[in-house]
Design a protein around this motif. Sequence first.
Motif, PDB file in Angstrom:
ATOM      1  N   GLU A  98      -8.372  -0.794   1.749  1.00  0.00           N
ATOM      2  CA  GLU A  98      -7.525  -2.038   0.970  1.00  0.00           C
ATOM      3  C   GLU A  98      -8.174  -3.137   1.835  1.00  0.00           C
ATOM      4  OE1 GLU A  98      -5.097  -1.809   4.344  1.00  0.00           O
ATOM      5  OE2 GLU A  98      -4.229   0.391   4.228  1.00  0.00           O
ATOM      6  N   MET A 152      -3.767  -0.005  -5.599  1.00  0.00           N
ATOM      7  CA  MET A 152      -4.540  -0.462  -4.365  1.00  0.00           C
ATOM      8  C   MET A 152      -5.776   0.539  -5.201  1.00  0.00           C
ATOM      9  SD  MET A 152      -3.831  -0.796  -0.914  1.00  0.00           S
ATOM     10  CE  MET A 152      -2.884  -1.972  -1.139  1.00  0.00           C
ATOM     11  N   TYR A 154       0.773  -1.334   0.123  1.00  0.00           N
ATOM     12  CA  TYR A 154       0.024   0.357  -0.398  1.00  0.00           C
ATOM     13  C   TYR A 154       1.068   1.392  -0.098  1.00  0.00           C
ATOM     14  CZ  TYR A 154      -3.528   3.630   1.125  1.00  0.00           C
ATOM     15  OH  TYR A 154      -3.770   4.381   1.365  1.00  0.00           O
ATOM     16  N   SER A 156      -8.354  -9.018  -5.561  1.00  0.00           N
ATOM     17  CA  SER A 156      -6.217  -9.052  -6.231  1.00  0.00           C
ATOM     18  C   SER A 156      -6.451 -11.094  -5.780  1.00  0.00           C
ATOM     19  CB  SER A 156      -5.311  -8.583  -6.090  1.00  0.00           C
ATOM     20  OG  SER A 156      -5.294  -7.241  -6.186  1.00  0.00           O
ATOM     21  N   TRP A 191      -9.296  -4.463  -2.524  1.00  0.00           N
ATOM     22  CA  TRP A 191      -8.346  -4.544  -3.154  1.00  0.00           C
ATOM     23  C   TRP A 191      -7.539  -6.244  -2.767  1.00  0.00           C
ATOM     24  CZ3 TRP A 191      -3.451  -5.607  -2.057  1.00  0.00           C
ATOM     25  CH2 TRP A 191      -2.563  -5.855  -3.476  1.00  0.00           C
ATOM     26  N   LEU A 192      -7.820  -6.130  -1.872  1.00  0.00           N
ATOM     27  CA  LEU A 192      -7.322  -7.575  -1.231  1.00  0.00           C
ATOM     28  C   LEU A 192      -7.700  -8.429  -1.942  1.00  0.00           C
ATOM     29  CD1 LEU A 192      -4.961  -7.671   1.950  1.00  0.00           C
ATOM     30  CD2 LEU A 192      -7.036  -9.422   1.897  1.00  0.00           C
TER      31      LEU A 192
END
Length: 850
Positions: A758, A726, A720, A765, A761-762
């Motif tokens: 976060e 992100m 990050y 992904s 996105w995490l």
Amino acid sequence: MVGGFLMLPELRALLIGPDSFHLQRSAAEWHTNVCVHAPTSEPRSRSAQQLVCLECFLRFSYSFVSFALFQPQQSDHSEPRPEPESRLQPPPQLQLTEQPQSSHQLQEQNPLQPGEPQLLNTERQEKSAWVTPQRLFGLLLVLFIGIAILGLVYYLHHILHTGSGNIAANVTPCVSAACQWAAARLSMSTDPFAQPCDYFVSICGSKGLKSKGRQRSHGIPGHSQNPIERLAETDKQNKSEHRRLGEDTTLSRKTLLLQYLRGILETNQSSSSSAVQKTKDFYHSCLDTRSLEAAGAEPFLRLIQKLGGWAVSGQWNRTDFNYTLGLLMREYETFPFFNLYVGKDPNEAASNRTKRYIQIDQPDLLIPIEWNSNTQKSRAKTETLRPFLASCQSYLAFLGSPPSMRMLHVGTFISLSSELAVAASPLQYRLSKGQLYQRMTIRDLQSQAPAIDWLGCLEAAFHPLSLTEDDHVLLHNLPYIIQMSRIINKWLHKSEMSNSGTLHTFMVLNLLHTLMPAMDFRFSETARNFSLALGNIEEEVPRWKRCILETERGFDSVLAHLLSETTSRRETEEIVENVFFAFISKIMDLRWKDQNSFQRFIDKVYSSPPRLLSSKEISNEDDLDLLFSEVTVSSSGFFSNYLQLLSLWQKRRSKLLATQTEDADILSVAPSLVSNGLLFPMGMFVPPLFHPTYPKAMNYGAVGFLVAKDIFHLFLPEIYSHSPTMRAVGECVWTHYLKATEKAGQVRATILPTARQEEVWLQYSALQVALQAYHQSLSQNPADTSVSGLHHTQLFFRSFSQVSCDTDPDGESMPLDASFLIPVMCSQTGLCSTSPQCSLKTQQDKSQAC
């Protein structure tokens, strides 16, 4: 358009140039790569890949022959066409977020070059040269070859889509017992593909956000934890370890592991290993509450007599204070006046030293205390004194104390506890005052707190290790230790004058608290009522969960052995390896602020190879039998077995100080960064998250996603701080969510906080990485099975949806239902064979892909 492929003008020029031979080979290879590796809704078998490759090559060959034959011959005096400056390069491999371009798009992006009109004019001028016998023969030849090739192409297409090439029709159903159980669970879960967009307004379709099992555990009596470590790992524990242990409709990863261990311990199959049998006997004796109730308080009263009696019963042998204290620390894991830990000194972290030290801290006092920020002092909570007094009186009544003696001894116990409470202070205050990790020798400690025989007590706690007065220890509240010594000296003088034995009674009641899990129902119920009086709302922990946790405290090495025997190492290592390399591929695609930060990060990742516990780190049955040879376990007497457990716990602490190595936590359900890599606990790979007979799609959709998510969490801060990707991806997914659910009118269009960006996105992904890892597994071995008629990508997403809702919910940090990531992923052309009802294809184009 020839044979289904668009021949660009510049390609046409290159086909008849001096490098035509090399171009034919490279172009054929290009077609092979595109046909075999282009993203599809379902993976192809090896034979199907070969047929598609042949089809592509035949189509290309037809286009090449056509252009070669129909190209007019130039006169001898005409100038040769200049060689292109660069050859045609194959396109980059398609990623999950890319969409294949249509022929029309290719045509628009590749207009005719400036030199093309002159070429067309030359063709018009030489048009008469085309009508020759040779050209007529060539025309007939091309038509004949074209008809033959088109027929072959049709035949191949028929085989691919209606014959043996149809993988979906020939997927083998999984019929193992594990798969049948998984199919039953899957039938009870919601199909995210069949839900409208409004379904994703609330987490997993529920009306309003649910806690979904994410309340923190309030702990179990008798289980203390180092507050220093707790301060350093608060975030990690909130996310993975401190899950509620009560029964719930959602099952945390920790609960799933406990259930799996329960199945192992409750099997009737006998073992040739004495250590394994002792472990099972200990667990079953813990479950035998009938024997506990029948024994009552008698086992504890016999133990008091071994300690010299106590003044509460009128029979006390006035045993030596330091002797009794050392005995409690060595044999019964009880620390009434201070706590002991083993750990490293963070001040030596820079020098990479691995030495561990004895660490001394203030105790976990039984009386509730509170901190007064104005006076900077602690005190006993006034409003809790009455219920605390009542509970202590109940304990003495259960132990047979005469009513006339109870108030006297409870009163002195509360008085001593209150004095010690004033000397205690909260962790944050001590941290701000620099009182943590104060180093001094045992000799210096003895001079500052002389009431305790420090060398004798520490040698008792770490028996059979030999200590000296020059050994260093680390203190976390030296002012408390000094004041505690003064308080003990004062009460020792009082005891000599009045024979009240207050210090001894204080130690015995602390011993009772340690042994509470092995006492009958009256004691545990009294403790629970006192907790409720303090305002603690906690659900009843099932007995079997308590028993597994107690078993792990002493027999963790045996449980690690049993877990390794039932875990398929080859399949788990393959999942971890494929996910890790897919993770590396993902971070390679991120935009980084500068090359130096990227290089530092990638060096750290490569220096942390993933691994499971090796077979050398797990004891075999012969070693375990030797280790537990002196342990005697009864199948019915849990109190005596629990005393053996406390002895094992003391041996573990001594071993930790002596060997400077730390055993892996087998009840961990998340990976950790250790000195030699990224360690994945075996507790992650248990049903229903993983089973070696499950379809690979199911394993990768569940545990593969969790592995990927945990890896991202470990490296998240550095990603990050150095990559702007992100934020953009998080906002993109959130925008699609707002558009898809705007009709429901229950989601307010707001800008996501950083922490939630976060997490979006995490998880997005991690889902991409897990899917890429699954495709990598299929490229190594295309065979896979199905469950409930579902297979490949659709089964992968169903498995992911189920684990997100039922097993590993992140409702606190995830602003949207994780299953909504499925429509986002399926909006990419060709990725999903079945389009979700909540379709985003009409709402986005390629420029809007996340």
